[in-house]
Design an enzyme around this catalytic site. Structure first.
Site, PDB file in Angstrom:
ATOM      1  CE  LYS A 236     -33.003  14.680   4.278  1.00  0.00           C
ATOM      2  NZ  LYS A 236     -34.072  14.391   3.264  1.00  0.00           N
TER       3      LYS A 236
ATOM      4  CB  THR B  68     -36.848  17.888  -0.011  1.00  0.00           C
ATOM      5  OG1 THR B  68     -37.733  17.348  -0.978  1.00  0.00           O
ATOM      6  CG2 THR B  68     -35.597  18.347  -0.694  1.00  0.00           C
TER       7      THR B  68
ATOM      8  CD  GLU C  95     -32.314  13.370  -5.925  1.00  0.00           C
ATOM      9  OE1 GLU C  95     -32.723  12.390  -5.336  1.00  0.00           O
ATOM     10  OE2 GLU C  95     -32.925  13.944  -6.823  1.00  0.00           O
TER      11      GLU C  95
ATOM     12  CB  THR D 220     -34.464  -1.394 -12.284  1.00  0.00           C
ATOM     13  OG1 THR D 220     -34.010  -0.059 -12.455  1.00  0.00           O
ATOM     14  CG2 THR D 220     -35.849  -1.556 -12.813  1.00  0.00           C
TER      15      THR D 220
END
Lengths: 408, 408
Positions: free
Chosen positions: A184, A195, A281, A408
């Site tokens: 992963k 990570t 990412e 958010t």
């Protein structure tokens, strides 16, 4: 880059999984730590296996790493690895350490194994305690399968966008030896995600000491040569089990096929490492940087990793911009000994920089080369015979979005 | 952070410029390298000045750095510095080196100075040759002024969004000594822009050797402690001139006010360094990381710089996210010796991490603290008495945009 030599006859097993090597089973299920996805996995060998491991170099090692190191130190054999995702059990103090022991104990009890034959790993949010009722549920209800490793391979993921596995085979002493792995990667969408985890299985006969030698050598050129954003997590770990179900003569550096086995293991690591880099990412592309002509292999690896880790190179690749100046900047900034006058830089096969000055090149060709799924940068330092490769990914708006706005 | 001790009575000169110290003049004009903005500047002392300098540690040093080093090595005095922006004269081979010599010669001839009393600096695109007709135009037409340093301070900018200058004064031997500086920072909107130039002037009497000592000490704690994106350019240089127009007893480590002078110089450097960090590409905030309780000051600076340079910390600050896990990750990843169990992390004055586990805190207060123009992170390692500070900026969409898309 490893050259697969015909002499070694290493073959890739398409659709191979972590349980392709003989004598391994695995399972995975949803125990409730995540909303709906699988979050608890178990990998099991039919007999105690030789073991080798590498751990994060972070000063903050999470409790599961401490417990796993203790298991391995005890007798250099393990038989099972329990893994959960969603919560990393990192920065959790004494309670976290107790929970890691408990997680190990639950599997030892159910399968009647010595506790020190069980390893544990966790990945996910840091600073939260494991919910032990859910870990207990997972431990009691996970089912082991020889054929389906996908449940396990999925259960170890956090925000990875895909399963990551690799499988290669080679003949040793007339027997087919299989080496497989699952990992992963570097999805850190959620707060403080830990990570990288890697698990490697093989049915080869090999003692733990030699397995560690082969693993360490492989890691150096593969997992240690990827970078998504230069960060190191508290939970990084690669664990390898060799259960000797295939009855080859035990492998050691004296065995005529030692280097073939080591290369096979390295291929599995490289395959997984590249999949992690590519799934970084916000990444849209894999970047591969090959350095040749360094004073030493180590210096070549340093330069390769510096270039692939440069924010400016990464954004330039994202922008499909053949910006050799960014590459020059990163090489110049590295700790390796480099002479600007000697260095040549290629984007794929096109020379863009040579003899200390830019070299004319086709912008159109460069744009094509940089629009590929894998962007290759080749650097000739012309100082010696050292070579090395590193992999990374581009830096995109999504990286900023993922990491700036999770609350958010 | 420097504490301005009352004992030293160092005062900040609001609106002070590079020519506030006695005996300095400067000028700047548009010579045609840029479309409309000023791109050629000249800084001049009324008499040969002691000189100290630090240069980029990149393996690719640009020709102007080589020529300037040669000037300084020759007799340890300089009187003038000629600077152009737009083209960095880096990665330009032999022709580039000849052009840098020519640029120096043009000023030496016009002002009848020995060539080795002139330094040169360039900043801008790399891999392009200087357009020497324009450099010649600049050299012949620049006008020197005592009162207006803004033309010079503007001419050295590339994509900086504002002029950067600083000016401080101190009494030495009953005389007012002024130390001032101007810098251009890390705007790299254009292809391969070279990064940082700093020029410092003072009217103090001090020999070049001692000036170098004071500068090196200051740089270590200021310019070397800022990071925008971990990159180092081919052209970075900080040049300091001390013309001794103020007739203090020559400064040396034996002078009773040596440390006061060194602190004043350091304040100028710190002021400029922070302005550079704050004006980093796409930045919306300055980040200041203060580390105390390290084994040594050097280790404290290493930790501070690691935290302020972490992409994950930088994006978290951009996202107004009190993500202590990112800070823990960066500390853990640093080369300094750190014990996770001892470390305390504060966002401004709020404790967020302690004794290896997260500490409850007010999210509302954290949001307020992280919405300020300067976000302060304080770290107590509790290992020793070493302390250090580093500055950086947040990582934003605009950083990616600026660096990914300049060609399109």
């Amino acid at each position: 880059m490893i050259q697969i030599t015909d002499a070694h006859k290493i073959s890739k097993v398409e659709n191979g999984t972590l349980t392709s090597p003989k004598g391994f089973m695995s399972g995975g299920l949803h125990c409730g730590l995540r909303r709906a996805k699988k979050d608890y996995g178990l990998l099991m060998s039919v007999q105690p296996a030789s073991v080798a491991a590498v751990y994060t170099q972070s000063h903050f090692q999470a409790p599961p790493l401490k417990v796993t190191q203790e298991s391995i130190a005890s007798c250099n054999k393990i038989q099972a690895i329990a893994v959960n995702s969603a919560i990393a059990n990192a920065c959790t103090g004494k309670e976290g350490l107790e929970n890691a022991y408990k997680m190990r104990e639950l599997i030892a009890e159910r399968y009647e194994l010595p506790a020190d034959h069980v390893a544990v790993a966790s990945t996910g949010v840091i600073g939260q305690q494991l919910e032990m009722d859910k870990i207990e549920y997972g431990s009691q209800n996970v089912q082991l399968s020889k054929e389906n490793a996908h449940d396990f391979q999925q259960a170890i993921l956090t925000t990875d966008t895909c399963e990551k596995s690799a499988c290669y085979q080679i003949e040793i002493d007339g027997e087919t030896v299989t080496v497989a792995g699952a990992a992963k990667g570097s999805g850190m969408i959620h707060p403080n995600m830990a990570t990288m985890l890697g698990f490697i299985t093989t049915d080869a006969a090999i003692g733990s000491t030699h397995l560690q030698t082969a693993l360490s050598l492989s890691i150096e050129k593969t997992f240690n040569q990827i970078t998504v954003d230069g960060e190191t997590s508290t939970n990084d770990m690669v664990l390898t089990m060799a259960n000797g179900t295939v009855e080859n003569n035990p492998l050691s550096p004296e065995h005529p096929q030692w280097s073939a086995f080591q290369e096979t293991l390295q291929l599995v690591c490289e395959d997984l490492a590249k999949k992690i880099a590519k799934d970084g990412e916000g990444a849209t592309k894999l970047i591969e940087v090959n350095v040749t002509g360094a004073h030493t292999n180590e210096e070549a690896r340093i330069v390769a990793k510096k270039v692939v880790g440069s924010s400016l190179v990464k954004t330039a690749v994202y922008g499909v911009d053949a910006n050799w100046g960014r590459i020059v900047g990163a090489i110049g900034h590295s700790e390796a000994k480099v002479d600007a006058e000697h260095c040549k830089i290629y984007i794929e096969s096109q020379l863009v920089f040579s003899d200390g000055t830019p070299s004319p090149f086709s912008e159109k060709q460069a744009e094509e080369d940089m629009s590929k799924e894998t962007v290759t940068i080749n650097i000739e330092l012309q100082e010696g015979t050292g070579s090395g490769t590193a992999w990374g990914c581009d830096l995109t708006y999504d990286y900023v979005k993922i990491n700036a706005s999770y609350r958010t």
